[in-house]
Structures are given as structure tokens and as C-alpha cells.
Design an enzyme around this catalytic site. Sequence first.
Site, PDB file in Angstrom:
ATOM      1  N   SER A   1      37.071 -40.529   2.100  1.00  0.00           N
ATOM      2  CA  SER A   1      36.280 -41.478   1.306  1.00  0.00           C
ATOM      3  C   SER A   1      35.584 -42.552   2.141  1.00  0.00           C
ATOM      4  CB  SER A   1      37.146 -42.107   0.214  1.00  0.00           C
ATOM      5  OG  SER A   1      37.578 -41.111  -0.697  1.00  0.00           O
TER       6      SER A   1
ATOM      7  N   HIS B   1      41.876 -28.406   8.309  1.00  0.00           N
ATOM      8  CA  HIS B   1      41.528 -29.304   7.205  1.00  0.00           C
ATOM      9  C   HIS B   1      42.541 -29.101   6.076  1.00  0.00           C
ATOM     10  CE1 HIS B   1      39.321 -31.211   3.947  1.00  0.00           C
ATOM     11  NE2 HIS B   1      38.565 -31.791   4.871  1.00  0.00           N
TER      12      HIS B   1
ATOM     13  N   GLY C   1      37.907 -37.288  -0.916  1.00  0.00           N
ATOM     14  CA  GLY C   1      37.113 -37.061  -2.133  1.00  0.00           C
ATOM     15  C   GLY C   1      37.556 -37.845  -3.349  1.00  0.00           C
TER      16      GLY C   1
ATOM     17  N   ASN D   1      31.260 -33.117   7.180  1.00  0.00           N
ATOM     18  CA  ASN D   1      31.808 -31.846   6.710  1.00  0.00           C
ATOM     19  C   ASN D   1      31.191 -31.554   5.347  1.00  0.00           C
ATOM     20  OD1 ASN D   1      33.352 -29.696   5.842  1.00  0.00           O
ATOM     21  ND2 ASN D   1      35.242 -30.882   5.556  1.00  0.00           N
TER      22      ASN D   1
HETATM   23  C1  PEP Z   1      36.697 -34.411   4.270  1.00  0.00           C
HETATM   24  O1  PEP Z   1      36.450 -33.467   3.549  1.00  0.00           O
HETATM   25  O2  PEP Z   1      37.082 -34.201   5.423  1.00  0.00           O
HETATM   26  C2  PEP Z   1      36.494 -35.764   3.752  1.00  0.00           C
HETATM   27  C3  PEP Z   1      36.900 -36.761   4.464  1.00  0.00           C
HETATM   28  O3  PEP Z   1      35.897 -35.871   2.512  1.00  0.00           O
HETATM   29  P1  PEP Z   1      35.398 -37.233   1.787  1.00  0.00           P
HETATM   30  O4  PEP Z   1      34.672 -38.056   2.818  1.00  0.00           O
HETATM   31  O5  PEP Z   1      34.505 -36.768   0.693  1.00  0.00           O
HETATM   32  O6  PEP Z   1      36.614 -37.932   1.305  1.00  0.00           O
END
Ligand code: PEP
Length: 248
Positions: free
Chosen positions: A208, A93, A169, A9
Site C-alpha cells: 500500500s 511474492h 492491496g 509489480n
Molecule cells: C505488491 O503486490 O507487491 C504490493 C505491494 O501491492 P500494493 O502496493 O498494491 O499493496
Amino acid sequence: MRRKIAAGNWKMNGDNNLLDDLTTLTVGQNISDPEVIVCPPHTLLNKAVEKTVNSFIKIGGQDCHVEKDGAYTGDISASMIAETGAKYVIVGHSERRDGHNEDNQRVRAKVQAAWSAGLIAILCIGESAAERSSKDTLTIIGTQLHASLPDDATAVNTIVAYEPIWAIGTGKTPTLNQIKETHDMLRDELINRFGTEGMKIRLLYGGSVKATNATEIFQVENVDGALVGGASLKATDFQPIIDALAET
Ligand code: PEP
């Protein structure tokens, strides 16, 4: 056997250079190879589809409106996404649920809109930090799953992504036991509601995920892959996650 999925994503990131980087990913087509889906911003969808036409990378949108067309300035419909040649769309989301006040009813309508346009919905659910602290995680995500997912979900039209909001994130991830607890519960819910079809619906973990934690997360039962944000923005970060999935 459920084919594994690595879905990226990009959120509001990416440009033509990143699309070129995308085409360097090594992606297979066998059932043992992870299915790789990349969801760039809508402005890049056409080009992303063109650039990946000779690869096995699949393309998806990041959100869709519930209506097919109309006076909704700034929005994009599922059929518009489908027209680009994209095959998937993320719905629900947490950055849409929180930032755009999308409740379960609205997310459910978006899943339905995605299906009507022939897209596969990647339905996101997940609890906040406060809900995790108050031990409400299972109730919250159980309710989200039930209320956001229409009755005619199948393994062909739906992928579910469990994404704890506090892990997105932030560099924080749940413990492996916590991931197991949520994914086992979601699998049970899917089976209770959809029978054998519920066994086949893919369940992704998101929040993450990176090269250094991918292997241990992918070894958790009922984790069929990952929805990846930050680490999907460079092929050199995303490829090891795809490889870890292939080796699990
Ligand atoms: C996301 O935006 O769906 C996500 C999982 O972001 P990240 O991997 O950066 O935590």
C-alpha cells in the site's frame, strides 16, 4: 551508498496501453536517481523491453519456475525471462507463496534459478495479519530470509522486499516504527550472514505504498525504496513515488 529502487509489480494487470503510459515515466541514470523497475505480466515482457530500450526503466518478470525447461504447462523459466531482455524477477511474492503453495525451499530454488539465468532476484518476505497479532513477525521474516536466500547472495544479484501480507492491496500500512523494526532486523541479519556485502543489499518496503505515504516511509532508516503494486499501474500514480524517493 545504496542506490534507491522503485519497483512496480503489475500483477495480472496491464495491456499495450499501459506499456505506452509506462514510457512517460521520467527516470534518471545517476546514483542519486532511483533505479526504476517495472514487472508486467510475462506476455508483455518482450514489448516492455522494446518500448523502454531508450529509457532507463528496467524490466522484470513476476515469477519463474525452478527448472530451465521441461513439461511444466503454463510456467515460464528464468532463462525465458532473461531471453526477453528483462533483467529482474520477483520471487516469493505472498500471492505465490499462498496461492501456489510455495514454501521457503521452493522460493530458494527460484532465487537460484534466477541467478543461473543471469537475473537479479527480488525476493519477497512478509508476515500475515495473524503472525503480526501473535508478535511473531520478526521470527517469521527472519526465518523466511534465512531459508529463502541462498548463501551466495550479493548486492548485485539480490534485492529483498519486506511486504507484510496484510498491507498488500489493503490500504493499510505498518507504523513507521514497525517498518523500522523489521528493516533494522533484516539489515542486521544480512550483515551477520554476508558481512559487508549485507550492508549493500537493497531492502525495499512493499504494501500500500502511494504518493501520500511514500515520503514518510522512505525516510525510515534501512528502507531503500519500495515494491509497489496498485500505484504502479498509472504513470501519474507511480511518478510521485519515484520523485519522493529521489528527494529522500
Ligand atoms: C505488491 O503486490 O507487491 C504490493 C505491494 O501491492 P500494493 O502496493 O498494491 O499493496
